[in-house]
Design a protein around this motif. Structure first.
Motif: not given
Ligand code: ATP
Length: 283
Positions: A2, A4-7, A23, A25, A27, A59, A61
């Motif tokens: 992915n 972008i990953e946000v939580s 949250d 995501t 791809a 979090d 990324r």
């Protein structure tokens, strides 16, 4: 992988809870549009992902990297992303071509300056001073600066504000080309037609929370929403909401014995669905 990953992302400014547990995501290679009314928290979210704002918790990324980090790794990471901010700073008395050349020097694998000027349709203004550009031309320059570094991931915050319709269509074509190159794009926009034309998925954000993430055609149950059939009957325009528009049309065909006057069959637009989701009704 992915892009972008946000939580659990949160961010407050004093008593204003701008982002309240997002949250998300996205791809690699995806074009994702973030939609939401003024003050919903879009810019705050995007600028945290860009490393321009701090977060309170959660979090994040972005291309596998935490945008909060600094140092050499952060500089290498920045080399891989392109950013078009909502507002731009003024670059004084440089020309368009000088400005783009200057920015290209920051990147290890920039695009060709001439190619970028052509992509955003600024050929005729290439030698003009920045301060003489119109608002829409200035915005095109912003887009040029966002893509000059040949980014893997491009952030576009309301990129076409102030564009005339022709420039918007040209911009859409540019985004299609970037999509073809595999660029991941996170876009915020207030133009629902733009989101529909460009994005594979859209996320609606309201009061700091994600309301729904879906494709533009399926958002808010749009693809299964009732169709509205309308037609002229003498002096009157009549309409019928239905799950079976084909049946209604064939019934009308028999009734009129052929052509149905002023027939239209419509489904709710993305804008209709969006306004309903954020609680705006016309009743
Ligand atoms: P727009 O569509 O108008 O650009 P947005 O969805 O991008 O809106 P944000 O700019 O993220 O919204 O703002 C979210 C909330 O946080 C708003 O209530 C705004 O007033 C507040 N806010 C944003 N930046 C700051 C700041 N630097 N200081 C204080 N409050 C802020």
């Amino acid at each position: 992988m992915n892009a972008i990953e946000v939580s659990g992302l949160t961010k407050s400014y004093g008593a204003v809870h701008a982002v309240q547990g997002i949250d998300l995501t996205i791809a690699t290679g995806e074009i994702f549009a973030l939609l939401g009314p003024n003050g919903a928290g879009k810019t705050t979210t995007v600028e945290i992902l860009e490393g321009f704002r701090s977060r309170d918790s959660g979090d994040v990324r972005v291309l596998g990297f935490d945008p909060r980090e600094e140092g050499k790794a952060a500089r290498q990471w920045r080399n891989r992303i392109g950013i078009v901010l909502q507002s731009t700073s003024d670059s004084g008395d440089l020309t368009v071509v000088e400005t783009i050349e200057h920015f290209s020097g920051y990147y290890s694998h920039p695009r060709h300056v001439e190619e970028v000027i052509h992509s955003v349709g600024l050929e005729e203004k290439s030698g003009a001073l920045i301060r003489t550009l119109s608002g829409g031309q200035r915005r095109r320059l912003d887009v040029a600066l966002g893509i000059i570094g040949n980014p893997e991931l491009l952030f576009l915050d309301e990129p076409t504000t102030g564009f005339d319709p022709e420039a918007r269509r040209a911009f859409w074509a540019l985004i299609e080309r970037l999509r073809g190159d595999g660029t991941t794009i996170l876009l915020t926009t207030h133009y629902l037609d733009e989101a529909e034309a460009l994005a594979g998925r859209v996320g609606v954000i309201n009061e700091g929370k994600i309301v729904e993430v879906s494709t533009p055609t399926e958002l808010g149950g749009r693809s299964t929403a009732q169709a509205l059939v309308s037609w002229r009957d003498g002096a009157e325009i009549k309409s019928e909401a239905t799950d079976n528009p084909t049946f209604v049309v064939s019934k009308l065909t028999a009734q009129f014995n052929g052509e149905i006057p002023e027939l239209t069959v419509t489904r709710p637009s993305l804008e209709d669905i969006y306004l309903k989701m954020i609680g705006v009704t016309h009743e």
